[in-house]
Design a protein around this motif. Structure first.
Motif, PDB file in Angstrom:
ATOM      1  N   ASP A  42       0.732  -1.184   0.065  1.00 40.66           N
ATOM      2  CA  ASP A  42       0.108  -0.121   0.028  1.00 40.66           C
ATOM      3  C   ASP A  42       0.894   1.227  -0.036  1.00 40.66           C
ATOM      4  O   ASP A  42       0.565   2.263  -0.766  1.00 40.66           O
ATOM      5  CB  ASP A  42      -0.950  -0.137   1.051  1.00 40.66           C
ATOM      6  CG  ASP A  42      -1.850   1.222   1.544  1.00 40.66           C
ATOM      7  OD1 ASP A  42      -2.650   1.434   0.653  1.00 40.66           O
ATOM      8  OD2 ASP A  42      -1.393   2.083   2.286  1.00 40.66           O
ATOM      9  N   VAL A  43       1.706   1.256   1.045  1.00 36.83           N
ATOM     10  CA  VAL A  43       2.470   2.657   0.996  1.00 36.83           C
ATOM     11  C   VAL A  43       3.410   2.997  -0.229  1.00 36.83           C
ATOM     12  O   VAL A  43       3.628   3.871  -0.707  1.00 36.83           O
ATOM     13  CB  VAL A  43       3.493   2.462   2.397  1.00 36.83           C
ATOM     14  CG1 VAL A  43       4.472   3.625   2.426  1.00 36.83           C
ATOM     15  CG2 VAL A  43       2.590   2.415   3.605  1.00 36.83           C
ATOM     16  N   CYS A  44       4.015   1.816  -0.705  1.00 36.49           N
ATOM     17  CA  CYS A  44       4.875   1.888  -1.939  1.00 36.49           C
ATOM     18  C   CYS A  44       4.072   2.170  -3.112  1.00 36.49           C
ATOM     19  O   CYS A  44       4.633   2.938  -3.816  1.00 36.49           O
ATOM     20  CB  CYS A  44       5.694   0.749  -2.224  1.00 36.49           C
ATOM     21  SG  CYS A  44       6.816   0.400  -0.803  1.00 36.49           S
ATOM     22  N   THR A  45       2.926   1.707  -3.273  1.00 35.24           N
ATOM     23  CA  THR A  45       2.049   1.892  -4.288  1.00 35.24           C
ATOM     24  C   THR A  45       1.569   3.466  -4.276  1.00 35.24           C
ATOM     25  O   THR A  45       1.634   4.380  -5.235  1.00 35.24           O
ATOM     26  CB  THR A  45       0.865   1.159  -4.616  1.00 35.24           C
ATOM     27  OG1 THR A  45       1.231  -0.359  -4.379  1.00 35.24           O
ATOM     28  CG2 THR A  45      -0.037   1.488  -5.586  1.00 35.24           C
ATOM     29  N   ARG A  46       1.182   3.911  -3.183  1.00 33.97           N
ATOM     30  CA  ARG A  46       0.815   5.270  -2.929  1.00 33.97           C
ATOM     31  C   ARG A  46       2.046   6.214  -3.321  1.00 33.97           C
ATOM     32  O   ARG A  46       1.839   7.432  -3.759  1.00 33.97           O
ATOM     33  CB  ARG A  46       0.465   5.727  -1.310  1.00 33.97           C
ATOM     34  CG  ARG A  46      -0.852   5.064  -1.180  1.00 33.97           C
ATOM     35  CD  ARG A  46      -1.359   5.154   0.313  1.00 33.97           C
ATOM     36  NE  ARG A  46      -2.308   4.410   0.684  1.00 33.97           N
ATOM     37  CZ  ARG A  46      -3.768   4.616   0.451  1.00 33.97           C
ATOM     38  NH1 ARG A  46      -4.097   6.048   0.271  1.00 33.97           N
ATOM     39  NH2 ARG A  46      -4.752   4.102   0.986  1.00 33.97           N
ATOM     40  N   ALA A  47       3.401   5.893  -3.083  1.00 32.91           N
ATOM     41  CA  ALA A  47       4.457   6.636  -3.448  1.00 32.91           C
ATOM     42  C   ALA A  47       4.596   6.870  -4.655  1.00 32.91           C
ATOM     43  O   ALA A  47       4.881   7.943  -5.444  1.00 32.91           O
ATOM     44  CB  ALA A  47       5.796   6.142  -2.842  1.00 32.91           C
ATOM     45  N   LEU A 276      10.475   3.151  -0.728  1.00 37.91           N
ATOM     46  CA  LEU A 276      10.599   1.610  -0.783  1.00 37.91           C
ATOM     47  C   LEU A 276      11.726   0.880   0.200  1.00 37.91           C
ATOM     48  O   LEU A 276      11.565   0.095   0.712  1.00 37.91           O
ATOM     49  CB  LEU A 276      10.874   1.157  -2.164  1.00 37.91           C
ATOM     50  CG  LEU A 276       9.781   0.724  -3.179  1.00 37.91           C
ATOM     51  CD1 LEU A 276       8.689   2.059  -3.372  1.00 37.91           C
ATOM     52  CD2 LEU A 276      10.255   0.664  -4.671  1.00 37.91           C
ATOM     53  N   SER A 277      12.919   1.784   0.273  1.00 35.65           N
ATOM     54  CA  SER A 277      13.849   1.371   1.033  1.00 35.65           C
ATOM     55  C   SER A 277      13.379   0.971   2.588  1.00 35.65           C
ATOM     56  O   SER A 277      13.640   0.146   3.357  1.00 35.65           O
ATOM     57  CB  SER A 277      15.154   2.134   0.983  1.00 35.65           C
ATOM     58  OG  SER A 277      15.980   1.827   1.934  1.00 35.65           O
ATOM     59  N   ARG A 278      12.469   2.148   3.028  1.00 34.21           N
ATOM     60  CA  ARG A 278      11.715   2.079   4.313  1.00 34.21           C
ATOM     61  C   ARG A 278      10.915   0.903   4.554  1.00 34.21           C
ATOM     62  O   ARG A 278      10.568   0.497   5.588  1.00 34.21           O
ATOM     63  CB  ARG A 278      11.314   3.131   4.687  1.00 34.21           C
ATOM     64  CG  ARG A 278      12.332   4.511   4.898  1.00 34.21           C
ATOM     65  CD  ARG A 278      11.663   5.480   5.785  1.00 34.21           C
ATOM     66  NE  ARG A 278      10.270   6.142   4.797  1.00 34.21           N
ATOM     67  CZ  ARG A 278      10.079   7.023   4.147  1.00 34.21           C
ATOM     68  NH1 ARG A 278      11.390   7.573   3.470  1.00 34.21           N
ATOM     69  NH2 ARG A 278       9.053   7.243   3.467  1.00 34.21           N
ATOM     70  N   PHE A 279      10.523   0.401   3.489  1.00 34.88           N
ATOM     71  CA  PHE A 279       9.571  -1.008   3.677  1.00 34.88           C
ATOM     72  C   PHE A 279       9.943  -2.113   3.135  1.00 34.88           C
ATOM     73  O   PHE A 279       9.475  -3.046   2.581  1.00 34.88           O
ATOM     74  CB  PHE A 279       8.272  -0.454   2.858  1.00 34.88           C
ATOM     75  CG  PHE A 279       7.398   0.350   3.951  1.00 34.88           C
ATOM     76  CD1 PHE A 279       6.409  -0.126   4.690  1.00 34.88           C
ATOM     77  CD2 PHE A 279       7.623   1.594   3.817  1.00 34.88           C
ATOM     78  CE1 PHE A 279       5.644   0.774   5.435  1.00 34.88           C
ATOM     79  CE2 PHE A 279       6.856   2.536   4.734  1.00 34.88           C
ATOM     80  CZ  PHE A 279       6.085   2.204   5.569  1.00 34.88           C
TER      81      PHE A 279
END
Length: 314
Positions: A42-47, A276-279
């Motif tokens: 979810d978070v990476c797609t939002r980015a 992405l790196s954070r996740f």
């Protein structure tokens, strides 16, 4: 793919021309995300979507469609109007693995394929007091006796099944509903090792409760740069899963090129790489034709492993 729309620039960086003046799209685009809000997908797609909005000059709405082990979002996208306004996240689990396991209302031919934008990372870890010091020792022990591993599912389990087929190891899969539960099982020594993503494993690794034996991906983890990959330890395996976007079959070609070009360009923005790196992921700007080929190749490869493990539907 038309060379005007995708060229290889110096240094191997994929670039697409500016799409800011395109006549289409002229209204909001929706991306159906196959997992829950706040998770890595979810978070990476939002980015990526936030950067693509700037290129396409239209809002991109994120809608979470959980369930079906990652298949609900692509299933809904497959039956949407083929006008390019409804897309879905999809990776190897939804496209190449689950159709072998579950009755899903789509096939690989149900989609228009856009670009890939992120690659998941995986690692193999053992409890801190485990006798295994590297992946080779784990492999050798697995040839002599049955060892169990925890994982949330595919593709981690597929990788271990592949090792069983290649090296005659006896790794037994113990499934868990999520990565956190799989890590907890390893910490409690209910299994011999765990195969998971960085976000679930890092707290236990950094506190010294787990020990990383290998990156199961093609690259080392940035948090543990001294821990080699499986291939660097002489084991010919990389657990790979690229996340990308699909839409319903027959999206008009010109619209598909606009969308693919925009998301390909967005995937290369530094802010996206940082997120992405954070996740526990890394950028993977994969052109649409290559993304489709990857899924079809993986589908053909994973079927025999799932059948041999007794996990394929009858």
């Amino acid at each position: 793919m038309n060379r005007r729309h995708l060229i290889m620039a110096g240094g191997g960086v994929l670039m697409a021309p500016s799409l800011a003046r395109a006549a289409w799209p002229d209204r909001e685009i929706t991306i159906l995300v196959a997992y829950g809000a706040g998770g890595s997908t979810d978070v990476c797609t939002r980015a990526v979507a936030a950067e693509a909005e700037k290129i396409l000059n239209v809002p991109i709405q994120i809608v979470n469609r959980t369930g079906g082990q990652g298949t609900s979002a692509p299933a809904q996208a497959a039956t949407s109007r083929a006008d390019g306004h409804t897309l879905a996240t999809a990776g190897m689990a939804a496209l190449a693995i689950m159709p072998h396991v579950l009755e899903v209302p789509y096939t690989l031919d149900s989609f228009s394929y856009l670009t890939g934008y992120a690659r998941y990372l995986y690692g193999i870890a053992v409890p801190a007091d485990s006798p295994f010091q590297d992946a080779r020792q784990l492999i050798e022990a697995g040839k002599q006796r049955r060892l169990t591993f925890a994982a949330a599912g595919a593709p981690q389990n597929i990788g271990m099944f592949e090792l069983n087929a290649k090296l005659r190891t006896r790794f037994g899969f113990v499934p868990f509903p999520g990565g956190a539960e799989a890590v907890t099982a390893a910490l409690g020594k209910h299994v011999d090792f765990v195969v998971q993503n960085p976000p679930e494993m890092l707290p236990a690794l950094q506190s010294g409760r787990l020990r990383l034996l290998a990156s199961a991906s093609d690259v080392r983890w940035k948090e543990f740069p001294d821990v080699p990959t499986l291939r660097e330890q002489g084991i010919d395996l990389a657990v790979d899963s690229v996340l990308g976007l699909v839409g319903p079959k027959d999206i008009p070609g010109d619209r598909l090129e606009v969308l693919s070009g925009a998301f390909l360009r967005a995937a290369q923005v530094r802010a996206v790489a940082d997120t992405l790196s954070r996740f526990g992921m890394i950028p993977a700007p994969v052109p649409s034709a290559d993304f489709e080929r990857m899924q079809r190749a993986a589908f053909a490869e994973f079927g025999p492993h799932l059948r041999a493990a007794g996990l394929a539907r009858r």
